[in-house]
Each structure stands twice: as structure tokens, then as C-alpha cells.
Design a protein around this motif. Structure first.
Motif, PDB file in Angstrom:
ATOM      1  N   LYS A 158       0.976  -1.148   0.066  1.00  0.00           N
ATOM      2  CA  LYS A 158      -0.063   0.141   0.056  1.00  0.00           C
ATOM      3  C   LYS A 158       0.659   1.362   0.018  1.00  0.00           C
ATOM      4  O   LYS A 158       2.045   1.244   0.554  1.00  0.00           O
ATOM      5  CB  LYS A 158      -0.825  -0.128   1.102  1.00  0.00           C
ATOM      6  N   CYS A 159       0.383   2.281  -0.524  1.00  0.00           N
ATOM      7  CA  CYS A 159       1.120   3.615  -0.613  1.00  0.00           C
ATOM      8  C   CYS A 159       1.370   4.255   0.882  1.00  0.00           C
ATOM      9  O   CYS A 159       0.458   4.175   1.526  1.00  0.00           O
ATOM     10  CB  CYS A 159       0.406   4.570  -1.321  1.00  0.00           C
ATOM     11  N   PRO A 160       2.804   4.417   0.785  1.00  0.00           N
ATOM     12  CA  PRO A 160       2.951   4.702   2.299  1.00  0.00           C
ATOM     13  C   PRO A 160       2.894   6.475   2.398  1.00  0.00           C
ATOM     14  O   PRO A 160       2.859   6.813   3.713  1.00  0.00           O
ATOM     15  CB  PRO A 160       4.657   4.600   2.296  1.00  0.00           C
ATOM     16  N   ARG A 161       2.443   7.105   1.553  1.00  0.00           N
ATOM     17  CA  ARG A 161       2.165   8.282   1.582  1.00  0.00           C
ATOM     18  C   ARG A 161       0.695   8.505   2.500  1.00  0.00           C
ATOM     19  O   ARG A 161      -0.370   8.019   1.993  1.00  0.00           O
ATOM     20  CB  ARG A 161       1.720   9.054   0.117  1.00  0.00           C
ATOM     21  N   VAL A 162       0.819   9.201   3.653  1.00  0.00           N
ATOM     22  CA  VAL A 162      -0.180   9.463   4.506  1.00  0.00           C
ATOM     23  C   VAL A 162      -1.702   9.892   3.907  1.00  0.00           C
ATOM     24  O   VAL A 162      -2.607   9.373   3.957  1.00  0.00           O
ATOM     25  CB  VAL A 162       0.253  10.288   5.477  1.00  0.00           C
ATOM     26  N   MET A 163      -1.482  10.833   2.820  1.00  0.00           N
ATOM     27  CA  MET A 163      -2.827  11.446   2.322  1.00  0.00           C
ATOM     28  C   MET A 163      -3.306  10.386   1.066  1.00  0.00           C
ATOM     29  O   MET A 163      -4.285  10.599   0.768  1.00  0.00           O
ATOM     30  CB  MET A 163      -2.641  12.650   1.519  1.00  0.00           C
ATOM     31  N   CYS A 164      -2.654   9.227   1.017  1.00  0.00           N
ATOM     32  CA  CYS A 164      -3.103   8.252   0.101  1.00  0.00           C
ATOM     33  C   CYS A 164      -3.932   7.307   0.581  1.00  0.00           C
ATOM     34  O   CYS A 164      -4.596   6.468  -0.289  1.00  0.00           O
ATOM     35  CB  CYS A 164      -1.970   7.559  -0.821  1.00  0.00           C
ATOM     36  N   ASN A 165      -4.113   7.338   1.805  1.00  0.00           N
ATOM     37  CA  ASN A 165      -4.926   6.508   2.554  1.00  0.00           C
ATOM     38  C   ASN A 165      -4.750   4.982   2.368  1.00  0.00           C
ATOM     39  O   ASN A 165      -5.666   4.176   1.872  1.00  0.00           O
ATOM     40  CB  ASN A 165      -6.438   6.553   2.525  1.00  0.00           C
TER      41      ASN A 165
ATOM     42  N   TYR B 190       4.178   1.726  -7.819  1.00  0.00           N
ATOM     43  CA  TYR B 190       3.636   2.843  -8.419  1.00  0.00           C
ATOM     44  C   TYR B 190       2.215   3.057  -7.603  1.00  0.00           C
ATOM     45  O   TYR B 190       1.304   2.096  -7.422  1.00  0.00           O
ATOM     46  CB  TYR B 190       3.219   2.850  -9.765  1.00  0.00           C
ATOM     47  N   CYS B 191       1.870   4.290  -7.126  1.00  0.00           N
ATOM     48  CA  CYS B 191       0.592   4.648  -6.523  1.00  0.00           C
ATOM     49  C   CYS B 191       0.060   5.392  -7.581  1.00  0.00           C
ATOM     50  O   CYS B 191       0.555   6.651  -7.960  1.00  0.00           O
ATOM     51  CB  CYS B 191       0.829   5.431  -5.387  1.00  0.00           C
ATOM     52  N   ALA B 192      -1.355   4.845  -8.111  1.00  0.00           N
ATOM     53  CA  ALA B 192      -2.188   5.631  -8.962  1.00  0.00           C
ATOM     54  C   ALA B 192      -2.821   6.776  -8.270  1.00  0.00           C
ATOM     55  O   ALA B 192      -3.392   7.667  -9.017  1.00  0.00           O
ATOM     56  CB  ALA B 192      -3.170   4.798  -9.473  1.00  0.00           C
ATOM     57  N   ARG B 193      -2.732   6.820  -7.084  1.00  0.00           N
ATOM     58  CA  ARG B 193      -3.459   7.907  -6.483  1.00  0.00           C
ATOM     59  C   ARG B 193      -2.517   9.317  -6.474  1.00  0.00           C
ATOM     60  O   ARG B 193      -2.770  10.423  -6.611  1.00  0.00           O
ATOM     61  CB  ARG B 193      -4.072   7.718  -5.140  1.00  0.00           C
ATOM     62  N   CYS B 194      -1.321   9.251  -6.063  1.00  0.00           N
ATOM     63  CA  CYS B 194      -0.585  10.389  -6.001  1.00  0.00           C
ATOM     64  C   CYS B 194       0.395  10.123  -7.117  1.00  0.00           C
ATOM     65  O   CYS B 194       1.026  11.368  -7.317  1.00  0.00           O
ATOM     66  CB  CYS B 194       0.388  10.426  -4.639  1.00  0.00           C
ATOM     67  N   GLU B 195       0.366   9.091  -7.951  1.00  0.00           N
ATOM     68  CA  GLU B 195       0.975   9.155  -9.360  1.00  0.00           C
ATOM     69  C   GLU B 195       2.537   9.195  -9.283  1.00  0.00           C
ATOM     70  O   GLU B 195       3.295   9.545  -9.946  1.00  0.00           O
ATOM     71  CB  GLU B 195       0.631  10.105 -10.359  1.00  0.00           C
TER      72      GLU B 195
ATOM     73  N   THR C 106       6.327   7.217  -7.673  1.00  0.00           N
ATOM     74  CA  THR C 106       6.862   5.711  -7.495  1.00  0.00           C
ATOM     75  C   THR C 106       7.621   5.764  -6.013  1.00  0.00           C
ATOM     76  O   THR C 106       8.415   6.841  -5.592  1.00  0.00           O
ATOM     77  CB  THR C 106       7.897   5.473  -8.604  1.00  0.00           C
ATOM     78  N   TYR C 107       7.625   4.388  -5.380  1.00  0.00           N
ATOM     79  CA  TYR C 107       8.483   4.119  -4.139  1.00  0.00           C
ATOM     80  C   TYR C 107       9.079   3.080  -4.388  1.00  0.00           C
ATOM     81  O   TYR C 107       8.766   2.156  -5.072  1.00  0.00           O
ATOM     82  CB  TYR C 107       7.188   4.099  -3.125  1.00  0.00           C
ATOM     83  N   ASN C 108       9.851   2.948  -3.199  1.00  0.00           N
ATOM     84  CA  ASN C 108      10.937   1.995  -3.115  1.00  0.00           C
ATOM     85  C   ASN C 108       9.974   0.578  -2.161  1.00  0.00           C
ATOM     86  O   ASN C 108       9.385   1.172  -1.553  1.00  0.00           O
ATOM     87  CB  ASN C 108      11.923   2.147  -2.300  1.00  0.00           C
TER      88      ASN C 108
HETATM   89 ZN   LIG Z   1       0.186   7.521  -3.175  1.00  0.00          ZN
END
Ligand SMILES: [Zn+2]
Ligand SMILES: [Zn+2]
Lengths: 353, 275
Positions: free
Chosen positions: B112-119, B140-145, B147-149
Motif C-alpha cells: 500500500k502507498c506509504p504516503r499518508v494522504m493516499c490512505n 507505483y501509486c495511482a492516487r499520487c502518481e 513511485t516508491y521503493n
Molecule cells: Zn500514493
């Protein structure tokens, strides 16, 4: 923490050595003993006095307790205190005359109180210093975002009120917040770090070179240029979101062709990772001086912000920024001019649609 | 390594592939159909990419019966994994492959996306290059578009070319209804309730970039996909209110022990740099 040492661990150091408490600094007793620093906390936790005594390892003031206290000292000296549980065990022995329910209330009050004091401590001179040492040792982990290149993060809260949210990690490189990778941090209250610490850290240590990755820092590479040392709105330009900007934005492609903005699945979030090429356009002091000379009126200040906003294609040219939209063709041309040849790829034309 | 592919096991139609996708660290891979693997057209060009190509392919399709020493066996095994990865990159952009990966996406098999605002929005694996051995897999997170490790080092060492640079973008082109709603919600760094000047100026600039994109899209009559369309102007008002709230909070905090903070640091100049 080693269990072999003869001296009993203080409540504070055993609290900080608990699994999941790696982000916490050890608040100095000096800080806690200064009543001024605790202003307003009396009403925030139950059994405040007892909780405070527990944190400070102070014997409770009870008349019939003296014999027990002697016993307790011996027990502690024998060094059988177990790692992590030391504080709890310690407290139990000391307060064995109390009823069990009180004890658990005091224990959890002590943790809450410590957290609230911690929120304040890490924003004090001594506390932020201690946190900077932890930061340099990499205790807070790195940003998971690929383009942040392993920038070290800072623990923060999204609220100053306990019980609302768990601790998060603030990345100075992309100015965003992330969920800690390990689930053991998902029980740590964010309020114990608070909303202020992350940003205050950046303002307190402006000389940190955030644009360097952990590996580069270790290799002690220096690449300071005079350009890097430009101050904008109170921060070094190089330290304002070094992980953002044109070449740090993910560009979705299908078989080498950029996905158009006009596609239903086209990019919509690039602004979040964008930054002007020339950061000085964000310098409000300069803007003000430039627009108003020496006798500018405050009331016109707002207009400037609007100008900055309206012109989205302004990627750092002052002139572009100061003009209102003057037709798409002209803007596109200007944008093309600002673009470095490195960034123009074969599909550039598609993306401009 | 587990045992596999002994003669008696040849009844299993996908013994090797079952073993491969259920191995620890291979959670990002889906199972490639037998049909796909046996159609030579799908493997065009891979014979020169993979050492001992035919043996590797035999292993992957459970028809390997070469009598060889352990060293050779290990080499062929390695080639088989590489071959599987390269075919995987092609398979997951086929109709069958896309739907298999979609199922995994829905189960958040890729994290899951680690970015807080991506829930906790589910991630998709992706490559930064289609050429093998260049870049490890990213998410890849489609919400914040963005890329993450991968969190785990097991995943961080997988070749990104086994997923490729196009798959995650094709998925949303094929299933546009799955494009998540975009949000303008974001983190604003603050010091005692006040926005940090430098960050606030950048946020204003970024909001400008976003708003003109939304105007551009509206002009072209393209859906921008943000929560609550046509709220470009209203958002600014909200922000004003928020700021008033902050001032109030600051006053309260100051009444308490806030002074332990900035005054403890003795930083008049620092306070000068927060708005
Ligand atoms: Zn995200
Ligand atoms: Zn970051």
C-alpha cells in the motif's frame, strides 16, 4: 539496552528502549523538573503527580512506605531488571501498596505524560539537539519515495492532541508525510512528536545539506556552490524541497510514449512534486522589493501571489511570472526556451497537448 | 530451495511455476498460463536473452528431463527464473495477464502507498527500464502518481524489467474506471500553528500549477478526476478559514508552555521565517 549493567535503568531510558519507541528522545530530568515546561499538563492526565513521580523515579511520599523502599533498593541493585519491562517492574514494586487498578492507571498516565512532555522537549534547544543526533544516526529511517533518493525523515504528528493519529515520517526533500514502514510504530501516538517539530528542525538546522543522500553524506562529498547558499523565505534554496522539480516528477509512459494529460488516466498530480526551476521567484521579499521599489504598499501584496499562481507555465522566469496569461502559443514558446535540452525527448510534442 | 521437477511430479501441469510464484519474495509475480508459454510467438527474441534457453523453457513448462550435475542444474534454474521474468513482462500486458494482476492489485498484494494522504491506496509493481539488469522494481501509486521503493529488501532486488515501464499505465488505460479519485489534500509544515514561509510559498505556487491544469482540462472538457470538480476557487477560501483557526490555536498554546519551544531556541530570526 543491556541487562548486564548493575545500575537499574531509569523509567525514561527503559521507556525509550521499548520496541517501537526508537524515535523517542530521552527527555532530561532538568527539563521535566522545570515546572514551567509542564504548564497545562496537570489537567491532561489522570493521577498526574504519581505519573510524574514514576517518570522521575521518585519515591512516592507515603509515611508507611519506608521499609519497602529499602527492600526495593536491594532488589534493583541485584540487576535482575528485565530489558524493556524495567519501568513497569520497577513501578510495581515501588507502588505495591497501591491497588492494582491504580497502578495501571499510573503507568499509562506516565506514558501519556512522558509523551506530552516529549512533544515540548524536542522543540527545546536541548531536545532538538538530541533529535539531530538521532537524525544523523539514521534512527528515523528514510523517505520511501524513489525520487527522494533515501533522504532521511523526521518523526512528526499530524495533531498535537493525543489519541488522534499515530506517528508519521516527514520528508524534508518532498515536504510530504509517510506511514513508518514497520507496523510497530503504528501504535505510537503522533502527538508525542507533535506538528511543530519537523518544520522547526529544518528552520533550526538550515545548514544541513538535505539534498545529499545518506550515502553521499557518508562519503563526505561537498558540492557547495554560491548558488546553493541563496536564502529564500528564510531557508537555503537548496534545502527547499530538493526532491521536487521537473526531473523529479514521475512521467507515465506506455511503450515509450508519454500518457497525455487529456487521457482519462493521464497525469493529474504532477503539481504535487513540482517546483519552479528558479526558486528565487518564490522569494517574497524580493518580489516585494521588485514590484514596489522602496515604498510598496502592503495592500497590493495579495495581487502578486495571484500573479504567481495564475501563470502555471512559469517555470522560473521572472518575466513570465510577472505577466498575466498572454496566449498559449507565447507561453508554450517560453516554456520550451526554459527547458534544458536534456529534458526534451522524442515525445515532447505529444505531452504538450 | 524446494524440490521440484522430479520425474514423478510431471503430472502437475504447473509445478515449477507454482513453486516460483509461491516462493518468498516472488509475491509480485502472477502465474503465466501454460498456453501463453507454449505459444512461441509470445517468446520471440527471448532465445538470445536467456542462457540455455530451451532447457530453461523446459523447466518452466515442467518438461525438463536433462540428466545433469548440480552446478548445471543451478545455472539452468537461474536462466529459468530470468526467462519467467522476461515473459512475465509481456504476459502482464496481455488481456489475461492484466486481469490476473488486477486481482492481485485489488488484494493489495503489492503493498500500500506509504504516503499518508493516499490512505493506503494499493500499489502496482513497475520497472524504470524495460531492459533487464538495469533497475530494480519500484512501486507505483495511482492516487499520487508517484513511485516508491519496496519496503522489503527481498522485493527491492527484483529486476524491474520483469514488470516493465508500461504495464501499470496500460492497466488504467484498459480499466479507466479504476483510476482513483485525485485529492488536493496535502501536508503543510507548521511551526506552532504557523505555516513555514518557504514551504507555504512553494505550496501556493504548486496550487497555481494545479489550478491552471484544471482550467486547461475544463476547457478541453476532460474530466480532471479530482474529488469535487469545480471547486478551484472555493479551496482558497477554505484555506483562509484554516489559518484563522491556527492563530487561535497558537494563542491557546502560547497561554500554555509554548514558550519552551521557540524562545528556548532564542531564535527571533527563526520566527521571522515562519508565516
Ligand atoms: Zn500514493
Ligand atoms: Zn521524500
Amino acid at each position: 539496552m543491556s541487562t548486564s549493567s548493575g545500575t537499574p535503568e531509569s523509567w525514561i531510558s527503559s521507556f525509550c528502549s521499548l520496541l517501537g519507541h526508537e524515535y523517542f528522545a530521552e527527555v532530561s530530568e532538568e527539563f521535566i523538573e522545570d515546572d514551567f515546561n509542564l504548564t497545562g499538563l496537570q489537567t491532561q492526565v489522570a493521577m498526574y503527580k504519581e505519573a510524574l513521580e514514576m517518570i522521575l523515579d521518585v519515591e512516592p511520599e507515603e509515611d508507611d512506605d519506608e521499609e519497602d523502599e529499602d527492600e526495593e533498593d536491594e532488589e534493583d541493585a541485584s540487576g535482575d531488571v528485565q530489558d524493556g519491562m524495567a519501568g513497569r517492574a520497577h513501578g510495581e514494586r515501588r507502588h505495591h501498596s497501591r491497588v492494582a487498578s491504580d497502578l495501571s492507571v499510573i503507568e499509562s498516565s506516565a506514558e501519556m505524560l512522558y509523551g506530552l512532555i516529549h512533544q515540548r522537549f524536542i522543540c527545546s534547544r536541548a531536545g532538538i539537539q538530541q533529535m539531530s543526533e538521532k537524525y544523523e544516526l539514521g534512527h528515523f529511517g528514510v523517505c520511501p519515495r524513489y525520487n527522494c533518493n533515501q533522504t532521511r525523515t523526521l518523526p512528526v504528528g499530524l495533531s498535537d492532541i493525543p489519541g488522534e493519529d499515530t506517528v508519521k515520517l516527514f520528508c524534508p526533500s518532498c515536504l510530504d508525510v509517510y506511514v513508518p514502514p514497520n507496523s510497530r510504530f503504528q501504535t505510537v501516538d503522533g502527538a508525542f512528536f507533535g506538528r511543530t517539530f519537523g518544520a522547526l528542525f529544518l528552520l533550526t538546522f538550515p545548514e544541513y545539506d538535505l539534498s545529499r543522500s545518506g550515502a553521499e553524506t557518508a562519503a563526505q562529498l561537498t558540492r557547495t556552490t554560491t548558488d546553493d547558499l541563496v536564502m529564500i523565505n528564510g531557508m537555503y534554496a537548496r534545502n527547499i524541497a530538493p526532491g521536487l522539480g521537473r526531473d523529479k516528477i514521475y512521467e507515465p509512459k506506455i511503450y515509450g510514449f508519454r500518457v497525455s494529460e487529456l487521457a482519462r488516466s493521464g497525469p493529474r498530480m504532477q503539481w504535487l512534486r513540482d517546483k519552479p526551476d528558479d526558486m528565487t521567484i518564490l522569494d517574497e521579499a524580493r518580489w516585494f522589493a521588485y514590484e514596489h521599489g522602496e515604498h510598496g504598499a502592503d495592500s497590493e501584496d495579495d495581487d502578486e501571489d495571484e500573479n504567481m499562481n495564475v501563470n502555471s507555465n512559469n517555470r522560473g522566469s521572472r518575466h513570465a511570472a510577472r505577466r498575466r496569461l498572454a496566449g498559449h502559443a507565447a507561453l508554450r514558446q517560453r516554456r520550451q526556451q526554459n527547458r534544458s535540452p536534456m529534458n526534451v525527448d522524442a515525445n515532447g510534442a505529444e505531452s504538450e497537448l | 530451495m524446494d524440490d521440484y521437477g522430479t520425474e514423478s511430479d510431471s503430472d502437475y501441469t504447473s509445478y515449477w511455476r507454482d513453486w516460483f510464484i509461491s516462493s518468498r519474495g516472488n509475491e509480485y509475480f502472477c502465474e503465466i498460463d501454460e498456453e501463453y508459454l507454449t505459444d512461441r510467438f509470445n517468446l520471440t527474441g527471448l532465445n538470445t536473452e536467456v542462457q540455455y534457453y530451451q532447457y530453461a523453457l523446459d523447466l518452466v513448462t515442467d518438461v525438463f528431463d536433462l540428466d545433469c550435475d548440480d552446478e548445471m542444474r543451478e545455472t539452468i534454474e537461474k536462466s529459468a527464473r530470468h526467462l519467467y521474468g522476461l515473459v512475465h513482462a509481456r504476459y502482464i500486458v496481455s488481456t489475461r495477464g492484466l486481469s490476473k494482476m488486477l486481482e492481485k492489485y485489488k488484494k493489495a498484494d503489492f503493498g500500500k502507498c506509504p504516503r499518508v494522504m493516499c490512505n493506503s491506496h494499493p500499489l502496482l509493481p513497475m520497472g524504470l527500464s524495460d531492459v533487464p539488469n538495469l533497475k530494480p522494481v519500484k512501486l507505483y501509486c495511482a492516487r499520487c502518481e508517484d513511485t516508491y521503493n519496496p519496503k522489503s529488501s527481498r522485493h527491492a532486488s527484483i529486476d524491474g524489467a520483469y514488470f516493465g515501464t508500461s504495464f501499470h499505465n496500460i492497466l488504467f488505460q484498459v480499466y479507466p474506471a479504476l483510476v482513483p479519485a485525485k485529492s488536493t489534500e496535502r501536508y503543510i509544515p507548521r511551526v506552532y500553528g504557523f505555516k513555514v514561509h518557504a514551504a507555504a510559498a512553494l505550496v501556493r505556487w504548486q496550487n497555481g500549477v494545479r489550478d491552471s491544469m484544471r482550467r486547461r482540462l475544463r476547457k478541453m472538457e476532460v474530466e480532471s478526476g479530482f474529488n469535487g470538480e469545480d471547486e478551484i476557487e472555493e479551496e482558497e477560501e477554505e484555506e483562509e478559514e484554516e489559518e484563522e483557526g491556527d492563530d487561535q490555536q497558537l494563542a491557546e498554546y502560547r497561554g500554555g508552555a509554548a514558550a519552551a519551544g521557540p524562545s528556548g531556541l532564542g531564535g527571533d530570526s527563526q520566527m521571522g521565517s515562519v508565516a
